[in-house]
Design a protein around this motif. Structure first.
Motif, short mmCIF file in Angstrom:
data_model
loop_
_atom_site.label_atom_id
_atom_site.label_comp_id
_atom_site.label_asym_id
_atom_site.label_seq_id
_atom_site.Cartn_x
_atom_site.Cartn_y
_atom_site.Cartn_z
N THR A 62 0.86 -1.19 0.00
CA THR A 62 0.00 0.00 0.00
C THR A 62 0.89 1.24 0.00
O THR A 62 2.09 1.14 0.26
CB THR A 62 -0.86 0.09 1.28
N ARG A 63 0.30 2.37 -0.31
CA ARG A 63 1.06 3.62 -0.30
C ARG A 63 1.59 3.89 1.13
O ARG A 63 2.74 4.29 1.30
CB ARG A 63 0.17 4.77 -0.77
N ASP A 64 0.74 3.65 2.12
CA ASP A 64 1.19 3.86 3.51
C ASP A 64 2.35 2.94 3.85
O ASP A 64 3.33 3.34 4.50
CB ASP A 64 0.05 3.57 4.49
N GLY A 65 2.23 1.68 3.40
CA GLY A 65 3.29 0.71 3.67
C GLY A 65 4.60 1.14 3.03
O GLY A 65 5.68 1.01 3.60
N SER A 102 6.09 3.93 4.96
CA SER A 102 6.67 3.52 6.25
C SER A 102 7.94 2.72 6.02
O SER A 102 8.88 2.78 6.82
CB SER A 102 5.64 2.82 7.14
N ARG A 149 -2.65 0.68 -9.25
CA ARG A 149 -3.04 1.28 -7.96
C ARG A 149 -4.53 1.05 -7.77
O ARG A 149 -5.32 1.22 -8.69
CB ARG A 149 -2.74 2.78 -7.97
N ARG A 187 -7.44 2.49 -5.74
CA ARG A 187 -7.75 3.63 -4.88
C ARG A 187 -9.07 3.46 -4.14
O ARG A 187 -9.52 4.37 -3.48
CB ARG A 187 -7.76 4.91 -5.71
N GLY A 246 -10.10 3.38 1.92
CA GLY A 246 -9.27 4.43 2.50
C GLY A 246 -7.79 4.28 2.16
O GLY A 246 -7.10 5.27 1.94
N ARG A 247 -7.31 3.03 2.06
CA ARG A 247 -5.88 2.84 1.85
C ARG A 247 -5.60 2.52 0.39
O ARG A 247 -6.29 1.73 -0.22
CB ARG A 247 -5.37 1.68 2.72
N GLU A 248 -4.61 3.18 -0.16
CA GLU A 248 -4.32 2.97 -1.57
C GLU A 248 -3.48 1.72 -1.74
O GLU A 248 -2.37 1.63 -1.23
CB GLU A 248 -3.58 4.19 -2.13
N GLY A 249 -4.01 0.72 -2.46
CA GLY A 249 -3.28 -0.52 -2.67
C GLY A 249 -2.33 -0.40 -3.85
O GLY A 249 -2.61 0.31 -4.81
#
Ligand code: ADP
Length: 794
Positions: A448-451, A454, A490, A492, A495-498
Motif C-alpha cells: 500500500t502507499r502507507d506501507g 513507512s 493502484r 484507490r 481508504g488505503r491505496e493498494g
C-alpha cells in the motif's frame, strides 16, 4: 593480544599474529569493546589505512562461528575480487568465501553454501529483487565506505539495500565502515549502531602546502624544496621525495590530478624525474613490465603507459583496462614504479600507499556547475590518507600546491584545518526513487502507499530530513509515472491505496532496469511490432495514427526502407505487410539502448552535432522511434549523443580496431569495454522485454540476440561461431576465417599447419584453441609452420 580474542574460530588469533598483527590498533580495540565480535552493530569512522578491514573480519568471523552467514558490500566491482582474495585466507578455518558478480538477473543460488559473500550494493539489490533464498539467512552485513550514501548516483541503492536487509532480518548485525566524516553519529543513529570514531593513524601524517621554496606543514614545521622560476613544482617535489632515503630507499609519490588527460601528461613529464634515478636492475625489470603492459592491448593508451613505465613513472585512471590497473598497482606497491599520476578514482579503496601524496589539482571541471569547482574536503582527505606506508616509511606526507601566498592560506583553511563535510542522503530524487519504489513494491516490501512510506522511513533520508512532506511528494510523482507506463497498478478504492506490480513491472524490477530505460526500450520495440506500424494497409495507419499528419510520421520508415533495401519498387510497399515493417539493424538497437538512462552517453564535442545530424538523417530508417525535432534542443542533442554511442558499438561489432575506436570517439580502452558491457546487458533485457510486446515477431527477437552476440565478441555475423571458442577472440577469428577456417567444426577438422599459420606460429595458443574447439588430438608436435602457406592454398 589478538590471540586472546574470543568468539572467533580457533586459531584465528594466532594466524593474525603470524601476519604481523601483534596487537589490535586502538580503533579495533574500541570496536571489540563496543561488541563487534558479539553481534553488536557498529559504525567505524576512522581514517584510511587504519585497519577497518580487520574490524569487519572480526565481525564476520565471529558471526560465522556462531553458525551465521555474512555479507560484505563493496563500493566498486573492481574491489570485489580483491576483497574475496583477502578473505580466502580464512578458508583454512573452514570459512568459505564467494563473490557474486555476473548478470543482474540471476538469484545467485549457489552462494547459499558460502559463509562470507562479497558483492557490490547493486548486485545485492538485484539479488534481493530476484529472491535469492539465502538473503533471509544473513546474520551480519558489512558496508564498506558507507559515506558513499552521499553519492547521488549510487548512494540511494546502498541506502535502500541496507534498509531492506535490516527489514528482512530484524536481528541483523550491521557494520558500517566510513572515512572520517562530519556526521558519523547520524549514520550510527540510522543503523541503530554503536559508534567508534577516531583520528588515530598507524603512521604519522604530515599535511602541508607547498609554495615558493618550502612546504609548510600543519605541525608548524617547514621543509625546504626550492622551486626556481620556470621549474615544475610537482617534478621538484617528486624528485625531493626520491632523493630522501629512509631505510636505504627513496620515497615514492602519488600525484593526484583532475582529468585522465592530465594524468597521462603528468606521467610523461615525470619520467624526466624518475628515469635518471633508476638502477640498472630496476631498468631491466621495468622493461619486462612494459612488455607485459603492451601485451594487454594493442592501443595508444597501452603504448603510452608502457613508455612511461619503462622510465619508472605511470598513470592510473578509470579509462585503463583492469589488467593495466592491477599491473601498475602491484609494481607501485613493490616500489618498482616510483611515481603514479592518478585521477581521484585511485583514492577510493585501492590500497596503494606512497611516502608522499601530492594533490596537484584541487579543482575539477564540473558540467552541472558549469566551471571549475573545488573538490570536497572528504575527497582531498582520502587522497592525503594514502600517504605513508606502515612498516616502510617513517611518516607520510601529503602536500597541496599553491602558486601564491593567498592560495596557500586558502588551502590551509579549506582542506588542512577543515573537517570533512557531513554525509547527506540523496534518496529523495526522482531517478533514484523511480527504480527503488518499483523494486520495493515488486519484491513485496510494500503493498500500500502507507506501507511504502513507512518502509522508506527506515532510510537515512528519513533519519536526516526536516522536510517530512518531500519524500511523500516525490514518491507520489514516481507512482504516477510507474502507473502511466504500466509497471504498477493502484487500487484507490477504500481508504488505503493498494499497490501492486504488473507482470511487466515484475520483469523490469528483476532485470534491474531503470523503469525509464524499460519504457524507452518497449517504445522502440513497439515501432517494429506488426500492429504498431502499417498493420495490413497503409491507409489504416493514416486514419488511425494521431501523429500521421506530422511530416514523415509513420511513412518515413518504409519509404527509406525501400530506398536502402533490396526491394526498390515503391509501388509495392503498401501491399505487403512484411515490407512495411522497418528493418531491424544492429545500429538501430545500439542506438535504442544507448538512449536509455542506464547508459552514459558519449558527449558531443565541437563538430559532432553536424556530423551526427547527417548520420541521423542518412540512417533514419534504422532508428527505432521518431527523430525529435531539431528545435527541441535538449532532446535532439541527447538523440545525437546516443547515436554517437551507438556508432561506437557498431564499430566494435564491425571489427574496427580498438585503437581506431579510441581515437575516433576520444575514449580509453576501458571505456569501450564499459559501453559494450552495458549495451550487452541492456540487449539481454530487451530480448526478455520483447516477449511482452504485442505483435513482435520471432525474427526481431533473433536480431536482438545477434546484435548482442556481436557486441560480446566484437565481430561481424560470419565470425560468431568461431569467436565463441575460448582464446580465439576477434582478431584471431578473422585470421582463421581468412585462412578458410570458418567455424568451430572447421577448427576440429582443419589442417594443423593452416591453423598455426593463421595464429602466426604461436604453438601453445594454437594447441589451446584446438583443444577448446573440442579436437581430440590438439598436439602440434612435428607440424612445420612454414608449410602453412602452401597448405592454405590447397
Ligand atoms: P582501511 O580499510 O582502514 O583503509 P586496511 O584495513 O586496508 O585499512 O589496513 C591497512 C593495512 O594495515 C593492511 O595492510 C593491514 O594488514 C594492516 N593492519 C591492520 N590492522 C593491523 C594491526 N592491528 N597491526 C598491524 N597491521 C595491521
Amino acid at each position: 593480544e589478538p590471540s586472546s580474542l574470543s568468539g572467533l574460530p580457533a586459531g584465528v588469533g594466532e594466524a593474525l599474529e603470524a601476519e604481523g598483527v601483534a596487537e589490535l590498533y586502538p580503533p579495533q580495540e574500541a570496536a571489540v569493546d563496543a561488541g563487534v565480535t558479539d553481534s553488536e552493530s557498529l559504525v567505524a569512522a576512522v581514517p584510511t589505512a587504519s585497519g577497518k578491514t580487520l574490524i569487519a573480519e572480526l565481525a564476520m568471523l565471529s558471526s560465522v562461528e556462531r553458525g551465521g552467514k555474512a555479507l560484505y558490500i563493496v563500493p566498486l566491482r573492481a574491489l570485489a575480487s580483491e576483497k574475496k582474495a583477502e578473505f580466502e585466507r580464512w578458508e583454512e578455518f573452514d570459512v568459505t568465501v564467494g563473490v557474486s558478480t555476473g548478470n543482474y538477473d540471476s538469484d545467485g543460488e549457489w552462494l547459499a553454501s558460502r559463509d562470507i559473500i562479497v558483492a557490490t550494493s547493486e548486485k545485492v539489490d538485484s539479488l534481493i529483487r530476484n529472491g535469492a533464498p539465502w538473503i533471509d539467512d544473513l546474520t551480519c552485513v558489512v558496508s564498506d565506505e558507507v559515506h558513499l550514501v552521499d553519492d547521488s548516483h549510487r548512494g540511494p541503492t546502498l541506502e535502500v539495500t541496507l534498509a531492506k536487509l535490516r527489514k528482512v532480518n530484524p536481528g541483523l548485525q550491521t557494520v558500517a565502515l566510513s572515512a572520517t566524516v562530519g556526521n558519523a553519529d547520524v549514520i550510527a543513529d540510522w543503523l541503530d549502531a554503536e559508534l567508534v570514531e577516531s583520528d588515530w593513524r598507524p603512521i604519522e601524517l604530515h599535511t602541508g602546502v607547498h609554495f615558493g621554496n618550502a612546504i609548510n606543514f600543519d605541525d608548524g614545521s617547514q621543509r625546504e624544496v626550492p622551486v626556481e622560476r620556470g621549474e615544475d613544482q610537482t617534478a621538484k617535489l617528486v624528485g625531493d621525495a626520491l632523493d630522501t632515503e629512509e631505510d636505504g630507499q627513496g620515497g615514492s609519490s602519488l600525484v593526484f590530478v583532475n582529468s585522465r588527460r592530465n594524468a597521462e601528461s603528468s606521467a610523461r613529464k615525470l619520467t624526466d624525474v624518475t628515469g635518471p634515478r633508476l638502477t640498472g636492475d630496476e631498468r631491466d625489470r621495468l622493461r619486462e613490465l612494459a612488455d607485459e603492459i603492451r601485451g594487454v592491448s594493442d592501443t595508444d593508451t597501452s603504448e603510452d603507459l608502457a613508455d612511461a613505465v619503462q622510465q619508472g613513472s605511470a598513470f592510473h585512471h578509470a579509462g585503463l583496462a583492469s589488467e593495466h590497473r592491477s599491473l601498475i598497482e602491484d609494481a607501485f606497491r613493490d616500489r618498482l614504479i616510483k611515481c603514479v599520476s592518478a585521477t581521484p578514482t585511485l583514492a577510493a579503496g585501492v590500497n596503494t600507499p606512497a611516502r608522499r601524496v601530492i594533490v596537484r589539482d584541487w579543482r575539477r571541471y564540473d558540467g552541472e556547475f558549469g566551471g571549475m569547482k573545488p573538490l570536497d574536503v572528504l575527497e582531498v582527505h582520502q587522497m592525503c590518507g594514502r600517504a605513508g606506508r606502515p612498516g616502510l616509511d617513517p611518516y607520510g606526507e601529503a602536500v597541496l600546491l599553491a602558486n601564491n601566498a593567498d592560495t596557500r592560506e586558502e588551502l590551509f583553511e579549506r582542506y588542512v584545518w577543515a573537517e570533512a563535510e557531513p554525509v547527506r542522503s540523496k534518496l529523495a530524487a526522482e531517478p533514484a526513487l523511480r527504480t527503488h519504489v518499483l523494486a520495493t513494491i515488486a519484491s513485496g516490501f510494500a503493498a500500500t502507499r502507507d506501507g511504502l512510506l513507512s518502509f522508506l522511513d527506515n532510510t537515512l533520508y528519513a533519519t536526516q530530513t526536516d522536510d517530512e512532506g518531500r519524500l511523500a511528494a516525490v514518491t507520489d510523482t514516481v507512482l504516477d509515472y510507474l502507473e502511466v507506463n504500466g509497471f504498477v497498478e493502484r487500487d484507490r478504492d477504500g481508504g488505503r491505496e493498494g499497490l501492486a506490480a504488473t507482470g511487466i513491472g515484475h520483469t523490469v524490477s528483476r532485470l534491474y532496469l531503470d523503469p525509464m530505460s524499460a519504457a524507452e526500450i518497449l517504445d522502440g520495440l513497439r515501432t517494429v511490432a506488426d500492429d504498431a506500424v502499417a498493420g495490413e494497409s497503409d491507409e489504416f495507419v493514416a486514419a488511425d495514427d494521431p501523429t500521421a499528419d506530422a511530416p514523415d510520421a509513420g511513412f518515413t520508415t518504409y519509404t527509406r526502407a525501400g530506398e536502402d533495401g533490396t526491394d526498390g519498387d515503391p509501388s509495392e510497399e503498401p501491399a505487403s505487410g512484411d515490407d512495411s515493417t522497418p528493418v531491424v539493424t544492429p545500429l538501430g538497437l545500439y542506438h535504442l539502448v544507448s538512449r536509455t538512462p542506464d547508459t552514459y552517453e558519449l558527449y558531443l564535442k565541437s563538430g559532432d552535432r553536424e556530423e551526427y545530424t547527417e548520420v541521423c538523417y542518412e540512417r533514419e530508417a534504422e532508428l527505432l522511434g521518431d527523430v525529435p525535432s531539431e528545435y527541441e534542443d535538449v532532446r535532439f542533442e541527447d538523440w545525437l549523443a546516443a547515436l554517437k554511442t551507438g556508432r561506437l558499438l557498431e564499430d566494435w561489432a564491425n571489427e574496427v580496431d580498438e585503437d581506431r575506436i579510441a581515437e575516433r570517439y576520444g575514449v580509453g580502452p576501458g571505456d569501450i569495454r564499459g559501453k559494450v558491457d552495458t549495451a550487452e546487458w541492456l540487449l539481454r533485457a530487451a530480448e526478455t522485454l520483447a516477449r511482452d510486446v504485442e505483435g513482435i515477431d520471432g525474427d526481431t527477437v533473433v536480431q536482438v540476440r545477434e546484435a548482442r552476440k556481436r557486441l560480446e565478441y566484437g565481430v561481424r555475423e560470419e565470425l560468431l561461431d568461431l569467436a565463441g571458442v575460448r582464446n580465439v577472440g576477434r582478431k584471431r577469428a578473422r585470421r582463421l576465417y581468412e585462412a578458410g577456417i570458418e567455424s568451430r567444426a572447421d577448427l576440429r577438422e582443419a589442417d594443423k599447419a593452416v591453423v598455426l599459420g593463421a595464429l602466426r606460429g604461436r604453438e601453445r595458443t594454437a594447441e589451446r584453441i584446438l583443444e577448446n574447439a573440442g579436437r581430440e588430438d590438439p598436439s602440434l608436435d612435428g607440424v612445420d609452420p612454414d608449410s602453412s602457406a602452401s597448405a592454405a592454398a590447397t
